[in-house]
Design an enzyme around this catalytic site. Structure first.
Site, short mmCIF file in Angstrom:
data_model
loop_
_atom_site.label_atom_id
_atom_site.label_comp_id
_atom_site.label_asym_id
_atom_site.label_seq_id
_atom_site.Cartn_x
_atom_site.Cartn_y
_atom_site.Cartn_z
N HIS A 8 -14.00 0.96 2.62
CA HIS A 8 -14.30 0.96 4.06
C HIS A 8 -15.65 1.64 4.21
O HIS A 8 -15.80 2.82 3.89
CB HIS A 8 -13.23 1.72 4.83
CG HIS A 8 -13.38 1.64 6.32
ND1 HIS A 8 -12.31 1.79 7.17
CD2 HIS A 8 -14.46 1.42 7.11
CE1 HIS A 8 -12.74 1.68 8.43
NE2 HIS A 8 -14.04 1.46 8.40
N GLN A 24 0.84 -1.19 0.00
CA GLN A 24 0.00 0.00 0.00
C GLN A 24 0.87 1.24 0.00
O GLN A 24 1.80 1.37 0.81
CB GLN A 24 -0.93 0.02 1.21
CG GLN A 24 -1.93 1.18 1.13
CD GLN A 24 -2.91 1.19 2.29
OE1 GLN A 24 -2.53 1.45 3.42
NE2 GLN A 24 -4.17 0.90 2.01
N GLY A 37 -9.13 -6.19 8.69
CA GLY A 37 -8.02 -5.38 9.17
C GLY A 37 -7.68 -5.70 10.61
O GLY A 37 -6.90 -6.60 10.91
N ARG A 38 -8.31 -4.96 11.53
CA ARG A 38 -8.01 -5.16 12.95
C ARG A 38 -8.33 -6.57 13.41
O ARG A 38 -7.66 -7.12 14.29
CB ARG A 38 -8.79 -4.14 13.79
CG ARG A 38 -8.24 -2.73 13.70
CD ARG A 38 -9.19 -1.76 14.38
NE ARG A 38 -10.48 -1.73 13.69
CZ ARG A 38 -11.65 -1.59 14.30
NH1 ARG A 38 -11.70 -1.48 15.61
NH2 ARG A 38 -12.77 -1.54 13.61
N GLY A 78 -14.53 -2.99 7.09
CA GLY A 78 -15.10 -2.22 8.19
C GLY A 78 -16.02 -3.04 9.07
O GLY A 78 -17.07 -3.48 8.61
N GLY A 79 -15.62 -3.28 10.32
CA GLY A 79 -16.47 -3.95 11.28
C GLY A 79 -16.68 -5.44 11.04
O GLY A 79 -17.57 -6.05 11.63
N LYS A 120 -7.99 1.78 -2.03
CA LYS A 120 -8.80 1.59 -0.83
C LYS A 120 -9.30 2.95 -0.39
O LYS A 120 -8.51 3.88 -0.20
CB LYS A 120 -8.00 0.94 0.30
CG LYS A 120 -8.86 0.66 1.55
CD LYS A 120 -8.12 -0.21 2.55
CE LYS A 120 -9.05 -0.59 3.70
NZ LYS A 120 -9.29 0.52 4.66
N CYS A 179 -7.00 6.56 5.03
CA CYS A 179 -6.47 6.85 6.36
C CYS A 179 -6.79 8.28 6.77
O CYS A 179 -6.51 9.23 6.02
CB CYS A 179 -4.97 6.63 6.39
SG CYS A 179 -4.25 6.93 8.02
#
Length: 278
Positions: free
Chosen positions: A105, A4, A167-168, A146-147, A73, A34
């Protein structure tokens, strides 16, 4: 393995793509998502949602020199933008510029008033808008982010979308990725070779230390590896010793030995994994 990049200068991004070619990446992704103050000051990240023409020029320049897919992204919008208006136009411009895929996202980013951490949770998710973008662009690869913190949720999104980005969830509970081949692609279940993981990470840490780095430069990214396993708390405690200047790679072996690997993990959501890591 994707690289990225962040930026807003087409010539500089093209040069970055040329440099990246020697490293063998499979994809080059442009960050338009971001919300950090630091990236805003450098005019890249989510603030570029306001400058779709600039992003399109960057994608065109990157595509001209890339030998692998170039993707973007993004967010669904920023600040007071209306996502239902902004996002369709943004996607159309990216496709015209030659983007091979767009990862969305499904949240706005608030560039003022919310921290980067808050921007990952506070703005509401709008999956339906992203689904509508896919229905309206059947020939364009669109992924959603996302989520999404379990593979069951990922499978549900894949009924509509072309791809799902974790991601997380994958960072805080990396073990869930060991089930992707089975649950997403229908492969035969296969237990991870944790001894090989341990030995590979020890060898990698040895190389980092030999190059002037410290053990915790490696181990801080391994904290979420055994979320849900018995012994995971002790594993994290042992890895915390990696911050000592004299710490060596044997700490990784000691940490792995504290985990009941044979007992396997419990199913955890991202929220549960984050709570466990505290």
């Amino acid at each position: 393995m994707a690289l990225q990049l962040g930026g807003s200068d087409p010539a500089k991004l093209a040069e970055a793509v040329r440099i990246a070619a020697d490293y063998g990446y499979d994809e080059i992704n442009l960050n338009v998502g971001c919300p950090s103050d630091r990236v805003q000051s450098g005019t890249f990240g989510a603030c570029l949602m306001r400058e779709p023409a600039t992003v399109a020029a960057c994608v065109t320049a990157m595509k001209a020199v890339s030998t692998v897919p170039v993707t973007v992204k993004c967010r669904i919008g920023v600040d007071d933008q209306r996502p239902e208006t902004v996002l369709p136009d943004f996607l159309a411009r990216m496709v015209s510029a030659g983007a091979d895929a767009i990862w969305i996202h499904a949240r706005k980013a608030w560039l003022q008033g919310l921290s980067p951490k808050e921007n990952r949770d506070v703005p509401p998710l709008d999956y339906e808008l992203v689904y509508r973008m896919k229905r309206e662009n059947p020939g364009v690869f669109l992924g959603i982010n996302g989520g999404i913190d379990t593979l069951d949720k990922a499978r549900a999104h894949l009924e509509v979308m072309d791809g799902v980005m974790l991601g997380r969830a994958s960072y805080h509970n990396a073990t869930l990725l060991t089930e992707v081949d089975e649950k997403i692609y229908g492969d035969v279940p296969k237990a991870p070779d944790w001894d090989a993981v341990r030995d590979t990470m020890i060898a990698y840490a040895e190389g980092v230390i030999a190059g002037g780095g410290r053990l915790n430069h490696v181990t801080r990214h391994m904290v979420g590896l055994f979320q849900g396993f018995a012994g995971a708390r002790r594993y994290r405690q042992i890895l915390s010793d990696a911050t000592k200047p004299t710490a060596g790679p044997q700490i990784i072996a000691e940490a792995f030995a504290a985990v009941d690997i044979a007992g396997g993990p419990k199913v955890q959501s991202l929220a549960e994994a984050q709570r466990a890591a505290v």
